[in-house]
Design a protein around this motif. Structure first.
Motif, PDB file in Angstrom:
ATOM      1  N   SER A  26       0.834  -1.200   0.000  1.00  0.00           N
ATOM      2  CA  SER A  26       0.000   0.000   0.000  1.00  0.00           C
ATOM      3  C   SER A  26       0.871   1.253   0.000  1.00  0.00           C
ATOM      4  O   SER A  26       2.039   1.217   0.405  1.00  0.00           O
ATOM      5  CB  SER A  26      -0.907   0.002   1.227  1.00  0.00           C
ATOM      6  N   ARG A  28       0.478   3.744   1.901  1.00  0.00           N
ATOM      7  CA  ARG A  28       0.739   4.106   3.299  1.00  0.00           C
ATOM      8  C   ARG A  28       1.982   3.388   3.828  1.00  0.00           C
ATOM      9  O   ARG A  28       2.696   3.899   4.695  1.00  0.00           O
ATOM     10  CB  ARG A  28      -0.482   3.769   4.149  1.00  0.00           C
ATOM     11  N   THR A  29       2.245   2.209   3.302  1.00  0.00           N
ATOM     12  CA  THR A  29       3.446   1.469   3.712  1.00  0.00           C
ATOM     13  C   THR A  29       4.702   2.236   3.303  1.00  0.00           C
ATOM     14  O   THR A  29       5.651   2.364   4.078  1.00  0.00           O
ATOM     15  CB  THR A  29       3.443   0.070   3.072  1.00  0.00           C
ATOM     16  N   ILE A  31       4.885   5.450   2.767  1.00  0.00           N
ATOM     17  CA  ILE A  31       4.946   6.661   3.600  1.00  0.00           C
ATOM     18  C   ILE A  31       5.573   6.330   4.955  1.00  0.00           C
ATOM     19  O   ILE A  31       6.460   7.046   5.434  1.00  0.00           O
ATOM     20  CB  ILE A  31       3.527   7.250   3.798  1.00  0.00           C
ATOM     21  N   SER A  32       5.126   5.249   5.572  1.00  0.00           N
ATOM     22  CA  SER A  32       5.634   4.885   6.903  1.00  0.00           C
ATOM     23  C   SER A  32       7.119   4.511   6.851  1.00  0.00           C
ATOM     24  O   SER A  32       7.871   4.825   7.770  1.00  0.00           O
ATOM     25  CB  SER A  32       4.822   3.717   7.471  1.00  0.00           C
ATOM     26  N   ARG A  37       8.972   5.023  10.473  1.00  0.00           N
ATOM     27  CA  ARG A  37       8.084   4.446  11.477  1.00  0.00           C
ATOM     28  C   ARG A  37       7.935   2.943  11.311  1.00  0.00           C
ATOM     29  O   ARG A  37       7.545   2.243  12.239  1.00  0.00           O
ATOM     30  CB  ARG A  37       6.684   5.067  11.373  1.00  0.00           C
ATOM     31  N   PHE A  38       8.199   2.462  10.131  1.00  0.00           N
ATOM     32  CA  PHE A  38       7.894   1.073   9.805  1.00  0.00           C
ATOM     33  C   PHE A  38       9.118   0.410   9.190  1.00  0.00           C
ATOM     34  O   PHE A  38       9.644   0.877   8.172  1.00  0.00           O
ATOM     35  CB  PHE A  38       6.716   1.048   8.826  1.00  0.00           C
TER      36      PHE A  38
ATOM     37  N   PRO B  68      -3.818  -3.896  -1.983  1.00  0.00           N
ATOM     38  CA  PRO B  68      -2.433  -3.763  -1.472  1.00  0.00           C
ATOM     39  C   PRO B  68      -2.390  -3.683   0.047  1.00  0.00           C
ATOM     40  O   PRO B  68      -1.414  -4.108   0.669  1.00  0.00           O
ATOM     41  CB  PRO B  68      -1.958  -2.455  -2.103  1.00  0.00           C
ATOM     42  N   SER B  74       2.474  -5.179   3.866  1.00  0.00           N
ATOM     43  CA  SER B  74       1.960  -3.826   4.055  1.00  0.00           C
ATOM     44  C   SER B  74       1.856  -3.482   5.533  1.00  0.00           C
ATOM     45  O   SER B  74       1.676  -4.355   6.387  1.00  0.00           O
ATOM     46  CB  SER B  74       0.584  -3.679   3.397  1.00  0.00           C
ATOM     47  N   VAL B  75       1.942  -2.187   5.802  1.00  0.00           N
ATOM     48  CA  VAL B  75       1.920  -1.742   7.190  1.00  0.00           C
ATOM     49  C   VAL B  75       0.552  -2.002   7.821  1.00  0.00           C
ATOM     50  O   VAL B  75       0.451  -2.283   9.021  1.00  0.00           O
ATOM     51  CB  VAL B  75       2.299  -0.237   7.269  1.00  0.00           C
ATOM     52  N   ARG B 138       1.746   4.103  16.206  1.00  0.00           N
ATOM     53  CA  ARG B 138       3.198   3.904  16.271  1.00  0.00           C
ATOM     54  C   ARG B 138       3.795   3.705  14.880  1.00  0.00           C
ATOM     55  O   ARG B 138       4.850   4.242  14.559  1.00  0.00           O
ATOM     56  CB  ARG B 138       3.507   2.687  17.146  1.00  0.00           C
ATOM     57  N   GLN B 139       3.144   2.941  14.038  1.00  0.00           N
ATOM     58  CA  GLN B 139       3.742   2.562  12.760  1.00  0.00           C
ATOM     59  C   GLN B 139       3.281   3.423  11.582  1.00  0.00           C
ATOM     60  O   GLN B 139       3.913   3.415  10.533  1.00  0.00           O
ATOM     61  CB  GLN B 139       3.455   1.090  12.459  1.00  0.00           C
TER      62      GLN B 139
END
Lengths: 79, 144
Positions: A26, A28-29, A31-32, A37-38, B68, B74-75, B138-139
């Protein structure tokens, strides 16, 4: 963990959405990851490195031992 | 594809109901079930398992499962795994506690024991929600 994803993405002229699509995650992944952050999984780290044509250890740098080099051939492990 | 899935689901449902009925007959009358016949208890168990399997199957085949956000790396997936793995231990603890208290309640004929499982479910869902929110902040952060 620090990453050079944002820097390399900008250099490659990719948007976050483009990179997300190529890495099959994604937006957002991405971005993090860019925000630190990730921490990505190993398969994702390799996919990202492949997109940028670089190595994983050049893309992600651990905060604590970024200057050390691990040599698996040495008896001590770290040289 | 759809016909094959339907046939599989129908066969699974029939097997579940028959198995539930057999279980009910074998177990006989169940006193703690407060008058429910064993067959009905078996049917209830079969129905519960059937609904659970249907929900799991639908979740795996739905459009959302192919997005996704649902990808392994993925986060969003990581947040969910972090929250649910943390809540799992709490859920088991709550479950054991509820069972113990309900058993004591039934022995003492306490009507409040009927509501305790519902209260336990609320606690578990709230726990999962809070853990998911904390992992998300947090993530991912608030602004993402």
């Amino acid at each position: 963990m620090r990453s050079r994803v944002r820097e390399l993405r900008a250099a490659a002229g990719l948007t976050q959405a483009d990179l997300a699509a190529r890495a099959e995650v994604s937006r957002r992944t991405i971005i993090s990851i860019e925000q630190g952050r990730f921490d990505p999984s190993l398969p994702l780290a390799f996919r990202l490195a492949r997109v940028f044509g670089t190595r994983v250890d050049e893309l992600f740098i651990p905060d604590d031992d970024g200057d050390r080099t691990v040599d698996v051939r040495s008896d001590e492990g770290v040289v | 594809m759809l016909a094959r899935t339907s046939r599989t689901l129908a066969a699974t449902a029939v097997i579940l109901v028959v198995t539930g009925c057999l279980l009910g007959v074998l177990l006989g009358d169940d006193a703690p079930a407060d008058g429910l016949d064993g067959v009905l208890v078996g049917l209830a168990v079969a129905a519960a398992v059937g609904v659970h399997l249907l929900v799991r199957s639908a979740a795996g085949r739905g459009v959302e499962a192919a997005t996704p956000e649902a990808a392994e790396d993925s986060v969003e997936r990581r947040v969910w795994v972090t929250a649910s793995s943390g809540a799992f231990v709490d859920a088991v603890s709550v479950l054991v506690l509820v069972v113990l208290v309900v058993l004591v309640g039934l022995w003492a004929d306490g009507a409040w024991a009927r509501w305790l499982p519902l209260a336990g479910l609320v606690v578990v869902l709230a726990d999962l929600g809070l853990r998911a929110r904390r992992a998300w902040r947090r993530q991912v952060g608030d602004g993402a």
